[in-house]
Scaffold this motif. Structure first.
Motif, short mmCIF file in Angstrom:
data_model
loop_
_atom_site.label_atom_id
_atom_site.label_comp_id
_atom_site.label_asym_id
_atom_site.label_seq_id
_atom_site.Cartn_x
_atom_site.Cartn_y
_atom_site.Cartn_z
N GLU A 27 0.71 -1.20 -0.07
CA GLU A 27 -0.08 -0.04 -0.21
C GLU A 27 0.84 1.27 0.15
O GLU A 27 0.52 2.46 -0.58
CB GLU A 27 -0.89 0.04 1.38
CG GLU A 27 -1.87 -0.84 0.89
CD GLU A 27 -3.05 -1.09 2.19
OE1 GLU A 27 -3.07 -0.13 3.10
OE2 GLU A 27 -3.78 -2.01 2.29
N VAL A 28 1.94 1.24 0.76
CA VAL A 28 2.81 2.44 0.83
C VAL A 28 3.32 2.55 -0.56
O VAL A 28 3.40 3.76 -0.97
CB VAL A 28 4.02 2.24 1.96
CG1 VAL A 28 4.98 3.30 1.65
CG2 VAL A 28 3.48 2.37 3.25
N LYS A 29 3.70 1.53 -1.27
CA LYS A 29 4.22 1.60 -2.76
C LYS A 29 3.28 2.38 -3.48
O LYS A 29 3.62 3.04 -4.49
CB LYS A 29 4.52 0.40 -3.36
CG LYS A 29 5.35 0.37 -4.72
CD LYS A 29 5.47 -0.88 -5.09
CE LYS A 29 6.18 -0.83 -6.54
NZ LYS A 29 6.62 -2.09 -7.12
N MET A 30 1.79 2.08 -3.45
CA MET A 30 0.60 2.64 -4.34
C MET A 30 0.70 4.06 -3.95
O MET A 30 0.47 4.84 -4.78
CB MET A 30 -0.43 1.87 -4.05
CG MET A 30 -0.30 0.23 -4.77
SD MET A 30 -2.01 -0.32 -4.88
CE MET A 30 -2.23 -0.72 -3.06
N MET A 31 0.77 4.25 -2.66
CA MET A 31 0.77 5.86 -2.08
C MET A 31 1.71 6.64 -2.71
O MET A 31 1.59 7.67 -3.22
CB MET A 31 0.44 5.80 -0.55
CG MET A 31 -0.63 5.43 -0.25
SD MET A 31 -0.53 5.58 1.81
CE MET A 31 -1.38 4.14 2.22
N ARG A 32 3.08 6.13 -2.81
CA ARG A 32 4.24 6.81 -3.03
C ARG A 32 3.79 7.10 -4.92
O ARG A 32 4.23 8.08 -5.35
CB ARG A 32 5.46 6.16 -3.11
CG ARG A 32 5.85 6.02 -1.65
CD ARG A 32 7.13 5.46 -1.00
NE ARG A 32 8.14 6.49 -1.60
CZ ARG A 32 9.40 6.23 -1.61
NH1 ARG A 32 9.87 5.08 -1.36
NH2 ARG A 32 10.29 7.21 -2.22
N GLU A 33 3.29 6.04 -5.48
CA GLU A 33 3.17 6.33 -6.89
C GLU A 33 2.25 7.42 -7.31
O GLU A 33 2.15 8.09 -8.26
CB GLU A 33 2.69 5.06 -7.54
CG GLU A 33 3.76 3.98 -7.73
CD GLU A 33 3.41 2.54 -7.91
OE1 GLU A 33 2.08 2.27 -8.27
OE2 GLU A 33 4.29 1.68 -8.15
N ARG A 34 1.10 7.32 -6.28
CA ARG A 34 0.03 8.32 -6.46
C ARG A 34 0.71 9.87 -6.25
O ARG A 34 0.29 10.90 -6.79
CB ARG A 34 -1.12 8.20 -5.43
CG ARG A 34 -1.86 6.99 -6.00
CD ARG A 34 -3.04 6.67 -5.11
NE ARG A 34 -4.23 7.81 -4.95
CZ ARG A 34 -5.02 7.60 -4.25
NH1 ARG A 34 -5.02 6.83 -3.17
NH2 ARG A 34 -5.98 8.46 -4.30
N LEU A 35 1.54 9.81 -5.29
CA LEU A 35 2.34 10.96 -4.95
C LEU A 35 3.22 11.63 -6.15
O LEU A 35 3.22 12.76 -6.56
CB LEU A 35 3.28 10.90 -3.65
CG LEU A 35 2.26 10.97 -2.35
CD1 LEU A 35 3.15 10.84 -1.27
CD2 LEU A 35 1.43 12.35 -2.20
N GLU A 36 3.85 10.60 -6.67
CA GLU A 36 4.71 11.08 -8.07
C GLU A 36 3.90 11.71 -9.26
O GLU A 36 4.21 12.49 -9.62
CB GLU A 36 5.29 9.58 -8.41
CG GLU A 36 6.48 9.17 -7.70
CD GLU A 36 6.91 8.02 -8.02
OE1 GLU A 36 7.04 7.61 -9.26
OE2 GLU A 36 7.74 7.25 -7.26
N GLN A 37 2.42 11.28 -9.22
CA GLN A 37 1.67 11.91 -10.40
C GLN A 37 1.44 13.03 -9.76
O GLN A 37 1.36 14.10 -10.79
CB GLN A 37 0.27 11.04 -10.41
CG GLN A 37 0.68 9.59 -10.81
CD GLN A 37 -0.84 8.75 -10.85
OE1 GLN A 37 -1.73 9.32 -10.09
NE2 GLN A 37 -0.82 7.59 -11.48
N ILE A 38 1.49 13.38 -8.75
CA ILE A 38 0.94 14.83 -8.21
C ILE A 38 2.38 15.66 -8.44
O ILE A 38 2.27 16.84 -9.05
CB ILE A 38 0.46 15.07 -6.78
CG1 ILE A 38 -1.01 14.35 -6.83
CG2 ILE A 38 0.44 16.25 -6.28
CD1 ILE A 38 -1.47 14.22 -5.25
N ALA A 39 3.38 15.12 -8.10
CA ALA A 39 4.79 15.89 -8.03
C ALA A 39 4.77 16.17 -9.62
O ALA A 39 5.52 17.32 -9.70
CB ALA A 39 5.85 15.04 -7.64
N LEU A 113 -1.74 7.32 9.23
CA LEU A 113 -1.19 8.05 8.23
C LEU A 113 -2.13 7.67 6.94
O LEU A 113 -2.08 8.54 6.10
CB LEU A 113 0.07 6.95 7.91
CG LEU A 113 0.70 7.30 6.24
CD1 LEU A 113 1.13 8.68 5.99
CD2 LEU A 113 2.04 6.46 6.21
N LYS A 114 -2.75 6.36 6.64
CA LYS A 114 -3.48 6.21 5.71
C LYS A 114 -4.69 7.36 5.70
O LYS A 114 -5.16 7.55 4.64
CB LYS A 114 -3.94 4.64 5.71
CG LYS A 114 -4.63 4.20 4.60
CD LYS A 114 -5.07 2.77 4.76
CE LYS A 114 -5.74 2.19 3.52
NZ LYS A 114 -6.07 0.44 3.79
#
Length: 125
Positions: A27-39, A113-114
């Motif tokens: 789940e943390v990996k997926m969250m980081r990927e979503r943040l990358e999209q915003i970044a 966090l979630k």
């Protein structure tokens, strides 16, 4: 009165925790990927500050998940009477109750966090 739990049940519990920790990693990996999209988007400075904040929290969560997974495995080895020398003054793995307490804290912190992440994401995506 002290109640003892059969070793088999303790190992099943630890296996369950290892699975839960692996789910958190995923789940943390997926969250980081979503943040990358915003970044990569042209988000405002305030949003980018929040992205950085969550990136740091997710990085730390991954580190803690790795530590928990390792320590659960070490505790299982110790319970199986396999001679293992592990010294972690900051992360005790001496007994099942210690790991259980640490797992409860791990779960609470991850849920917080979630929840924070999910409140941030729907607004920004």
């Amino acid at each position: 009165m002290e109640i003892t739990t059969p070793t088999e049940e303790l190992h099943q519990q630890m296996d369950s925790w290892k699975e839960e920790v692996n789910e958190v990693r995923s789940e943390v990996k997926m969250m980081r990927e979503r943040l990358e999209q915003i970044a990569l988007s042209k988000a405002s400075r305030d949003v980018m500050t929040q992205v950085e904040h969550f990136e740091n929290r997710l990085l730390r969560q991954r580190e803690v998940a790795d530590e928990m997974h390792h320590d659960i495995k070490q505790c299982a080895k110790k319970m199986a009477n396999t001679p293992v020398t592990v010294i972690h003054d900051d992360r005790p793995i001496d007994d099942f109750q210690t790991i259980q307490h640490r797992m409860e804290i791990f779960q609470k912190l991850y849920m917080s966090l979630k929840e924070d992440f999910n409140h941030f994401m729907p607004v920004e995506v």
